[in-house]
Design a protein around this motif. Sequence first.
Motif, mmCIF file in Angstrom:
data_model
loop_
_atom_site.group_PDB
_atom_site.id
_atom_site.type_symbol
_atom_site.label_atom_id
_atom_site.label_comp_id
_atom_site.label_asym_id
_atom_site.label_seq_id
_atom_site.Cartn_x
_atom_site.Cartn_y
_atom_site.Cartn_z
ATOM 1 N N HIS A 1 0.836 -1.205 0.000
ATOM 2 C CA HIS A 1 0.000 0.000 0.000
ATOM 3 C C HIS A 1 0.868 1.252 0.000
ATOM 4 O O HIS A 1 0.600 2.198 -0.750
ATOM 5 C CB HIS A 1 -0.924 0.023 1.224
ATOM 6 C CG HIS A 1 -1.960 -1.047 1.232
ATOM 7 N ND1 HIS A 1 -2.676 -1.375 2.371
ATOM 8 C CD2 HIS A 1 -2.431 -1.875 0.261
ATOM 9 C CE1 HIS A 1 -3.532 -2.347 2.091
ATOM 10 N NE2 HIS A 1 -3.399 -2.673 0.817
ATOM 11 N N GLU B 1 -4.053 -11.129 -2.934
ATOM 12 C CA GLU B 1 -5.146 -10.997 -1.966
ATOM 13 C C GLU B 1 -6.299 -11.926 -2.337
ATOM 14 O O GLU B 1 -6.845 -12.612 -1.472
ATOM 15 C CB GLU B 1 -5.640 -9.551 -1.905
ATOM 16 C CG GLU B 1 -4.735 -8.644 -1.099
ATOM 17 C CD GLU B 1 -5.301 -7.249 -0.912
ATOM 18 O OE1 GLU B 1 -4.951 -6.638 0.113
ATOM 19 O OE2 GLU B 1 -6.076 -6.766 -1.771
ATOM 20 N N TYR C 1 -7.724 -13.163 0.951
ATOM 21 C CA TYR C 1 -9.170 -13.041 1.144
ATOM 22 C C TYR C 1 -9.857 -14.361 1.485
ATOM 23 O O TYR C 1 -10.688 -14.384 2.406
ATOM 24 C CB TYR C 1 -9.837 -12.386 -0.070
ATOM 25 C CG TYR C 1 -9.563 -10.908 -0.233
ATOM 26 C CD1 TYR C 1 -9.024 -10.127 0.791
ATOM 27 C CD2 TYR C 1 -9.850 -10.265 -1.429
ATOM 28 C CE1 TYR C 1 -8.784 -8.771 0.633
ATOM 29 C CE2 TYR C 1 -9.620 -8.903 -1.596
ATOM 30 C CZ TYR C 1 -9.092 -8.165 -0.565
ATOM 31 O OH TYR C 1 -8.860 -6.822 -0.730
ATOM 32 N N VAL D 1 -15.061 -8.978 2.784
ATOM 33 C CA VAL D 1 -14.276 -9.595 1.706
ATOM 34 C C VAL D 1 -15.009 -9.503 0.363
ATOM 35 O O VAL D 1 -14.403 -9.092 -0.627
ATOM 36 C CB VAL D 1 -13.841 -11.036 2.061
ATOM 37 C CG1 VAL D 1 -13.208 -11.722 0.865
ATOM 38 C CG2 VAL D 1 -12.868 -11.019 3.242
ATOM 39 N N ALA E 1 -14.550 -6.051 -0.909
ATOM 40 C CA ALA E 1 -13.173 -5.827 -1.363
ATOM 41 C C ALA E 1 -12.945 -6.445 -2.745
ATOM 42 O O ALA E 1 -12.274 -5.858 -3.596
ATOM 43 C CB ALA E 1 -12.177 -6.399 -0.347
ATOM 44 N N HIS F 1 -9.953 2.050 -0.987
ATOM 45 C CA HIS F 1 -9.847 0.605 -0.760
ATOM 46 C C HIS F 1 -8.839 0.305 0.359
ATOM 47 O O HIS F 1 -9.120 -0.492 1.261
ATOM 48 C CB HIS F 1 -9.440 -0.084 -2.068
ATOM 49 C CG HIS F 1 -9.264 -1.555 -1.936
ATOM 50 N ND1 HIS F 1 -10.320 -2.430 -1.793
ATOM 51 C CD2 HIS F 1 -8.138 -2.320 -1.937
ATOM 52 C CE1 HIS F 1 -9.850 -3.667 -1.701
ATOM 53 N NE2 HIS F 1 -8.535 -3.632 -1.781
ATOM 54 N N GLU G 1 -10.204 1.139 3.820
ATOM 55 C CA GLU G 1 -11.121 0.117 4.319
ATOM 56 C C GLU G 1 -10.387 -1.132 4.784
ATOM 57 O O GLU G 1 -10.708 -1.693 5.830
ATOM 58 C CB GLU G 1 -12.155 -0.245 3.246
ATOM 59 C CG GLU G 1 -13.225 0.802 3.095
ATOM 60 C CD GLU G 1 -14.377 0.371 2.216
ATOM 61 O OE1 GLU G 1 -14.281 -0.663 1.526
ATOM 62 O OE2 GLU G 1 -15.384 1.092 2.215
ATOM 63 N N GLU G 2 -9.412 -1.559 3.992
ATOM 64 C CA GLU G 2 -8.642 -2.747 4.409
ATOM 65 C C GLU G 2 -7.947 -2.498 5.738
ATOM 66 O O GLU G 2 -8.005 -3.331 6.642
ATOM 67 C CB GLU G 2 -7.582 -3.111 3.359
ATOM 68 C CG GLU G 2 -8.101 -3.957 2.255
ATOM 69 C CD GLU G 2 -7.016 -4.508 1.351
ATOM 70 O OE1 GLU G 2 -7.360 -5.374 0.543
ATOM 71 O OE2 GLU G 2 -5.838 -4.099 1.435
ATOM 72 N N GLN G 3 -7.283 -1.348 5.840
ATOM 73 C CA GLN G 3 -6.456 -1.088 7.018
ATOM 74 C C GLN G 3 -7.265 -0.760 8.268
ATOM 75 O O GLN G 3 -6.806 -1.020 9.383
ATOM 76 C CB GLN G 3 -5.433 0.006 6.714
ATOM 77 C CG GLN G 3 -4.415 -0.467 5.696
ATOM 78 C CD GLN G 3 -3.256 0.469 5.438
ATOM 79 O OE1 GLN G 3 -2.293 0.073 4.815
ATOM 80 N NE2 GLN G 3 -3.313 1.697 5.892
ATOM 81 N N ILE H 1 -10.641 -4.474 7.827
ATOM 82 C CA ILE H 1 -10.263 -5.882 7.677
ATOM 83 C C ILE H 1 -9.051 -6.234 8.548
ATOM 84 O O ILE H 1 -9.097 -7.193 9.323
ATOM 85 C CB ILE H 1 -10.002 -6.230 6.194
ATOM 86 C CG1 ILE H 1 -11.304 -6.070 5.383
ATOM 87 C CG2 ILE H 1 -9.461 -7.663 6.070
ATOM 88 C CD1 ILE H 1 -11.150 -6.289 3.881
ATOM 89 N N PHE H 2 -7.969 -5.471 8.423
ATOM 90 C CA PHE H 2 -6.728 -5.830 9.127
ATOM 91 C C PHE H 2 -6.903 -5.954 10.643
ATOM 92 O O PHE H 2 -6.416 -6.926 11.239
ATOM 93 C CB PHE H 2 -5.596 -4.861 8.794
ATOM 94 C CG PHE H 2 -5.089 -4.950 7.367
ATOM 95 C CD1 PHE H 2 -5.547 -5.910 6.468
ATOM 96 C CD2 PHE H 2 -4.140 -4.052 6.915
ATOM 97 C CE1 PHE H 2 -5.076 -5.982 5.161
ATOM 98 C CE2 PHE H 2 -3.661 -4.113 5.608
ATOM 99 C CZ PHE H 2 -4.124 -5.076 4.737
#
Length: 161
Positions: free
Chosen positions: A27, A64, A69, A82, A85, A123, A126-128, A131-132
């Motif tokens: 990223h 991913e 994922y 997921v 994403a 994106h 949102e992941e960081q 999800i993370f």
Amino acid sequence: MSQPQRKSAEATKPKTQEAIALLRADHRLVASLFEQYESAKTATKKKALVAQICMELTVHAQIEEEIFYPKVKKALKDKELVPEAVVEHATLKDLIAQIEDVEPDGEMYDAKVKVLSEYVKHHVKEEQTEIFPKVKDTKLDLVALGEELAQRKEELLSKLK
């Protein structure tokens, strides 16, 4: 091989990044490439940066989707984060297809790169943030997962270069 020699061989092997650290590094790299694009003056420099951005994003999305994922979805019993994403990845791939291997031709090209950059930022955020943190609370072996991601990434990059 004697025991001391084996240990020294292992000591020279680079330390495996855990999965989230590896993805965060990706990223940061892409964010840096987008920043370089913003200040690039020549079409040649822009084209080179876009080629690298597209390659990095394509490989990142693939590792991913193939590895991260599915394991995250299973570990979290996730039916929302997921899949969302994955849909975002589809949009990213569409934007990549619009600029990859295309000559920089002015404002529409720059606009597409800008939209891709903004979409990637969304994106990544949102992941960081969603999800993370949840992944860190699972029983997933993030070091083993990081090793698996790194191996696949290396394999994909070697085919593209």
